[in-house]
Design an enzyme around this catalytic site. Structure first.
Site, PDB file in Angstrom:
ATOM      1  N   VAL A 151       0.833  -1.201   0.000  1.00 47.39           N
ATOM      2  CA  VAL A 151       0.000   0.000   0.000  1.00 47.39           C
ATOM      3  C   VAL A 151       0.867   1.250   0.000  1.00 47.39           C
ATOM      4  O   VAL A 151       0.650   2.184  -0.777  1.00 47.39           O
ATOM      5  CB  VAL A 151      -0.918  -0.011   1.246  1.00 47.39           C
ATOM      6  CG1 VAL A 151      -1.740   1.257   1.338  1.00 47.39           C
ATOM      7  CG2 VAL A 151      -1.815  -1.237   1.212  1.00 47.39           C
ATOM      8  N   GLU A 153      -7.637   2.149   1.982  1.00 47.95           N
ATOM      9  CA  GLU A 153      -7.258   1.876   0.586  1.00 47.95           C
ATOM     10  C   GLU A 153      -8.095   0.719   0.044  1.00 47.95           C
ATOM     11  O   GLU A 153      -8.475  -0.176   0.781  1.00 47.95           O
ATOM     12  CB  GLU A 153      -5.752   1.600   0.496  1.00 47.95           C
ATOM     13  CG  GLU A 153      -5.241   0.414   1.288  1.00 47.95           C
ATOM     14  CD  GLU A 153      -5.386  -0.888   0.548  1.00 47.95           C
ATOM     15  OE1 GLU A 153      -5.577  -0.807  -0.676  1.00 47.95           O
ATOM     16  OE2 GLU A 153      -5.341  -1.949   1.176  1.00 47.95           O
ATOM     17  N   ARG A 205      -6.226  -3.465  -5.298  1.00 49.53           N
ATOM     18  CA  ARG A 205      -6.091  -4.911  -5.447  1.00 49.53           C
ATOM     19  C   ARG A 205      -4.683  -5.219  -5.920  1.00 49.53           C
ATOM     20  O   ARG A 205      -4.158  -4.504  -6.785  1.00 49.53           O
ATOM     21  CB  ARG A 205      -7.061  -5.446  -6.515  1.00 49.53           C
ATOM     22  CG  ARG A 205      -8.474  -5.580  -6.040  1.00 49.53           C
ATOM     23  CD  ARG A 205      -9.384  -5.742  -7.224  1.00 49.53           C
ATOM     24  NE  ARG A 205      -9.194  -4.631  -8.173  1.00 49.53           N
ATOM     25  CZ  ARG A 205      -9.745  -4.575  -9.380  1.00 49.53           C
ATOM     26  NH1 ARG A 205     -10.485  -5.558  -9.795  1.00 49.53           N
ATOM     27  NH2 ARG A 205      -9.548  -3.532 -10.171  1.00 49.53           N
ATOM     28  N   CYS A 256      -5.697  -9.884   2.521  1.00 51.12           N
ATOM     29  CA  CYS A 256      -6.774  -8.981   2.952  1.00 51.12           C
ATOM     30  C   CYS A 256      -8.051  -9.698   3.379  1.00 51.12           C
ATOM     31  O   CYS A 256      -8.440  -9.625   4.540  1.00 51.12           O
ATOM     32  CB  CYS A 256      -7.083  -8.002   1.840  1.00 51.12           C
ATOM     33  SG  CYS A 256      -5.618  -7.148   1.274  1.00 51.12           S
TER      34      CYS A 256
HETATM   35  C1  UGA Z   1      -8.849  -7.059  -1.938  1.00 48.65           C
HETATM   36  C2  UGA Z   1      -9.926  -6.054  -2.402  1.00 48.65           C
HETATM   37  O1  UGA Z   1     -10.446  -6.460  -3.665  1.00 48.65           O
HETATM   38  C3  UGA Z   1      -9.366  -4.641  -2.502  1.00 48.65           C
HETATM   39  O2  UGA Z   1     -10.413  -3.733  -2.817  1.00 48.65           O
HETATM   40  C4  UGA Z   1      -8.767  -4.256  -1.143  1.00 48.65           C
HETATM   41  O3  UGA Z   1      -8.165  -2.983  -1.183  1.00 48.65           O
HETATM   42  C5  UGA Z   1      -7.704  -5.269  -0.762  1.00 48.65           C
HETATM   43  O4  UGA Z   1      -8.305  -6.578  -0.711  1.00 48.65           O
HETATM   44  C6  UGA Z   1      -7.158  -4.888   0.593  1.00 48.65           C
HETATM   45  O5  UGA Z   1      -7.910  -4.884   1.560  1.00 48.65           O
HETATM   46  O6  UGA Z   1      -5.989  -4.482   0.648  1.00 48.65           O
HETATM   47  P1  UGA Z   1      -6.832  -8.387  -3.144  1.00 48.65           P
HETATM   48  O7  UGA Z   1      -6.706  -9.163  -1.879  1.00 48.65           O
HETATM   49  O8  UGA Z   1      -5.609  -7.832  -3.787  1.00 48.65           O
HETATM   50  O9  UGA Z   1      -7.834  -7.114  -2.938  1.00 48.65           O
HETATM   51  O10 UGA Z   1      -7.462  -9.361  -4.221  1.00 48.65           O
HETATM   52  P2  UGA Z   1      -8.858  -9.582  -4.949  1.00 48.65           P
HETATM   53  O11 UGA Z   1      -8.668  -9.365  -6.396  1.00 48.65           O
HETATM   54  O12 UGA Z   1      -9.961  -8.877  -4.295  1.00 48.65           O
HETATM   55  O13 UGA Z   1      -9.028 -11.155  -4.714  1.00 48.65           O
HETATM   56  C7  UGA Z   1      -9.114 -11.709  -3.410  1.00 48.65           C
HETATM   57  C8  UGA Z   1      -9.272 -13.214  -3.491  1.00 48.65           C
HETATM   58  O14 UGA Z   1     -10.573 -13.554  -3.942  1.00 48.65           O
HETATM   59  C9  UGA Z   1      -8.315 -13.902  -4.461  1.00 48.65           C
HETATM   60  O15 UGA Z   1      -7.890 -15.106  -3.866  1.00 48.65           O
HETATM   61  C10 UGA Z   1      -9.156 -14.170  -5.677  1.00 48.65           C
HETATM   62  O16 UGA Z   1      -8.691 -15.241  -6.450  1.00 48.65           O
HETATM   63  C11 UGA Z   1     -10.493 -14.472  -5.022  1.00 48.65           C
HETATM   64  N1  UGA Z   1     -11.667 -14.273  -5.893  1.00 48.65           N
HETATM   65  C12 UGA Z   1     -11.957 -13.039  -6.372  1.00 48.65           C
HETATM   66  C13 UGA Z   1     -12.505 -15.349  -6.178  1.00 48.65           C
HETATM   67  O17 UGA Z   1     -12.285 -16.491  -5.729  1.00 48.65           O
HETATM   68  N2  UGA Z   1     -13.618 -15.120  -6.945  1.00 48.65           N
HETATM   69  C14 UGA Z   1     -13.931 -13.911  -7.436  1.00 48.65           C
HETATM   70  O18 UGA Z   1     -14.972 -13.786  -8.134  1.00 48.65           O
HETATM   71  C15 UGA Z   1     -13.073 -12.820  -7.150  1.00 48.65           C
END
Ligand code: UGA
Length: 439
Positions: A12, A152, A155, A261
Site C-alpha cells: 500500500v 485503501e 487490489r 486482505c
Molecule cells: C482485496 C480487495 O479487492 C481490494 O479492494 C482491497 O483494497 C484489498 O483486498 C485490501 O484490503 O488491501 P486483493 O486481496 O488484492 O484485494 O485481491 P482480490 O482481487 O480482491 O481477490 C481476493 C481473493 O478472492 C483472491 O484469492 C481471488 O482469487 C479471489 N476471488 C476473487 C474469487 O475467488 N472469486 C472472485 O470472483 C473474485
C-alpha cells in the site's frame, strides 16, 4: 505540489507514494527496514506489481520520490503523513497494531510542525482515536495535528490503475478542515469523495472487504449445489449478473479467496463483533465455506485417485493466491499442497511469477519451469491460479505428458466438454454434469 510522507513501504505504502509522486507531489517514503530502502534506492522493488518499477524509476528520476529510514528527514517538510504500515493478523484474528503504534509514537516524538496524519492501513474500528491518543501522549511539546482515515481499496496485480482510477475516496475525520485538505489531495483522481467520521470510514473498509468475500463464498456454495443438481455455476453467475442489482463482479467460483486482505479482514471483523457481544453468523459461514473450498479439491482428488495419494504426483498449476502477483499469503495452493504432501504425494508446482515466495511457503515443492514440464508423468493436474497464460496452453500436449489425465480445474478456466473430448477426466468447480453422471 504538496509535501507528502508515507510511512511503511509495503504494498500500500509504495503504490501510494509512487502514485502521489506521479501526480506531481514531492513524496518521501520511509521504512525502518534498511535493506528494503537500500534496494529501493537501487531500483529493486520489494514486491512484484505490474508497472510499479517503471513508475518508481520515473518519479525518482524526476526528483519527486525519495526513500529514507530517517523519520527526521521524512518529516522535515511534510504536510501530510500517510501511515501505511502492516497490520498482520494477531491472536484470535485480532489485528496486530504494533507497527501502527511504533509509527505513531515516532512521528509524535519527531514532529516539530503541524501535520495531518492519514491512516491507510486496515485497522480495527476505533484505531484513529487511539492513534490520536498515542501522538498526544508522546509529543515532547504540544504541536497541532489531525487524524484522517483514508482506507485503501487497491487490489494486488492492478494496484496502480486502482489507485489512479478509484471508484471512490473515503475520508473519515473529526476535523472537517483536515478532511477537506486531504480531499483536495485526491481531487486529481476525479472520483467521488465521501467525508464521514473516523469510525465510519474505518468500518467502510471492513464492510466492503467482508461483502466481497461474502459474494465469493455465496457463489462457492451455489457451485457446490450446482454440482449436486447438474447445473453449471459459470452460467448461473452470468445469468445472475445481468441483474443490475447483482452485477457480474466477484461471482467466480473456485478454490476460495486468499491473500493478505479478505481472510484477515473477515476474521478481524468477526472478532470485533464478538468482543462487543454480537454474533457474526454470516461472517462465520463465509469463513467456513472458504475453508471448505480447499478441502473440496482434495475430495475430488480422492474421488479420482482413490483413498491414498501415497506416491502420486500431484501437479499444481499456479501457486500465487491470484494472478499477476507473487504473493503466497493464504494461497489455496499451500493448504492443498500441504495436505497432499502429508498423504505421501510428490507435490510439483509451476507459477509464472511466484517461485521464491512459493518455495518459502512450501519447501517440499518440486518447482518446474513451465506447464508442460509440470505435467510430465503427473497423476493429476490441479489448476489453482487463473493466470492468463494458462488459457493458451496446448492442452492436448499437457494430456499426452501426464501419467493419468486427471484435470481438477479449481478456477474453471477450461471448457468441460472440450477437456473431456481431449480425454481428460475433468472436474471443475460447480460445473454440473461431471462426465460420469451426477453425484
Ligand atoms: C482485496 C480487495 O479487492 C481490494 O479492494 C482491497 O483494497 C484489498 O483486498 C485490501 O484490503 O488491501 P486483493 O486481496 O488484492 O484485494 O485481491 P482480490 O482481487 O480482491 O481477490 C481476493 C481473493 O478472492 C483472491 O484469492 C481471488 O482469487 C479471489 N476471488 C476473487 C474469487 O475467488 N472469486 C472472485 O470472483 C473474485
Amino acid at each position: 505540489m504538496k509535501n507528502i510522507t508515507v510511512v511503511g513501504v509495503g504494498y500500500v505504502g509504495l503504490v501510494t507514494g509512487a502514485c502521489f509522486a506521479d501526480l506531481g507531489n514531492r513524496v518521501v517514503c520511509l521504512d525502518i527496514d534498511k535493506e528494503r530502502i537500500e534496494n529501493l534506492n537501487k531500483g529493486i522493488m520489494p514486491i512484484y506489481e505490474p508497472g510499479l518499477a517503471e513508475l518508481v524509476e520515473r518519479n525518482v528520476r524526476a526528483d519527486r520520490l525519495h526513500f529514507t529510514t530517517s523519520y527526521a528527514e521524512a518529516l522535515k517538510d511534510a504536510e501530510f503523513v500517510f501511515i501505511a504500515v502492516g497490520t498482520p493478523e494477531g491472536v484470535d484474528g485480532e489485528a496486530d497494531l504494533q507497527y501502527v503504534r511504533m509509527a505513531a509514537e515516532t512521528i509524535a516524538q519527531e514532529m516539530d510542525h503541524p501535520l495531518i496524519l492519514i491512516n491507510k492501513s486496515t485497522v480495527p474500528v476505533g484505531t484513529g482515536d487511539w492513534v490520536a491518543d498515542i501522538v498526544r501522549e508522546n509529543q515532547p511539546k504540544p504541536v497541532d495535528f489531525s487524524v484522517v482515515s483514508c482506507p485503501e481499496f487497491l487490489r494486488e496485480g492492478s494496484a496502480i490503475p486502482d489507485f489512479l482510477h478509484p471508484d471512490r475516496t473515503i475520508l473519515g475525520s473529526e476535523d472537517p478542515e483536515a478532511a477537506e485538505r486531504v480531499a483536495q489531495l485526491h481531487l486529481p483522481l476525479r472520483a467521488p469523495i465521501m467525508i464521514t467520521d473516523l469510525r465510519t470510514a474505518e468500518m467502510i473498509k471492513y464492510a466492503s472487504n467482508a461483502f466481497l468475500a461474502t459474494r465469493i463464498s455465496f457463489i462457492n456454495e451455489i457451485a457446490n449445489i450446482c454440482e449436486a443438481l447438474g447445473a453449471d455455476v459459470k452460467e448461473v453467475a452470468k445469468g445472475m449478473g445481468f441483474d443490475k442489482r447483482i452485477g457480474h463482479h466477484f461471482l467466480e467460483a473456485g478454490v476460495g479467496y486468499g491473500g493478505s486482505c479478505f481472510p484477515k479482514d473477515v476474521k478481524a471483523l468477526a472478532h470485533m463483533a464478538q468482543v462487543h457481544g454480537r454474533h457474526p453468523q454470516l461472517l462465520q459461514a463465509v469463513m467456513d465455506i472458504n475453508a471448505y473450498q480447499r478441502k473440496h479439491v482434495v475430495i475430488k482428488l480422492h474421488e479420482l485417485l482413490g483413498d491414498s495419494l501415497e506416491g502420486k504426483v500431484i501437479a499444481l498449476l499456479g501457486l500465487a493466491f491470484k494472478q499477476d502477483t507473487d504473493d503466497m499469503r493464504e494461497a489455496p495452493s499451500i493448504t492443498i499442497g500441504d495436505y497432499c504432501r502429508e498423504e505421501g504425494a510428490v507435490v510439483r508446482g509451476y507459477d509464472p511469477v511466484a517461485r521464491e515466495t512459493a518455495l518459502r511457503a512450501m519447501p517440499y515443492l518440486e518447482l518446474t519451469d513451465n506447464a508442460y514440464e509440470l505435467a510430465e508423468g503427473a497423476d493429476a493436474l490441479v489448476v489453482l491460479t487463473p493466470w492468463n497464460e494458462f488459457m493458451q496452453l496446448d492442452m492436448a500436449r499437457v494430456k499426452e505428458a501426464m501419467h493419468t489425465p486427471i484435470l481438477i480445474d479449481g478456477r474453471n478456466l477450461y471448457e468441460p466438454s472440450k477437456m473431456r473430448e481431449l480425454g481428460f477426466q475433468y472436474r471443475g468447480i460447480g460445473r454440473g454434469y461431471n462426465g460420469e453422471g451426477l453425484r
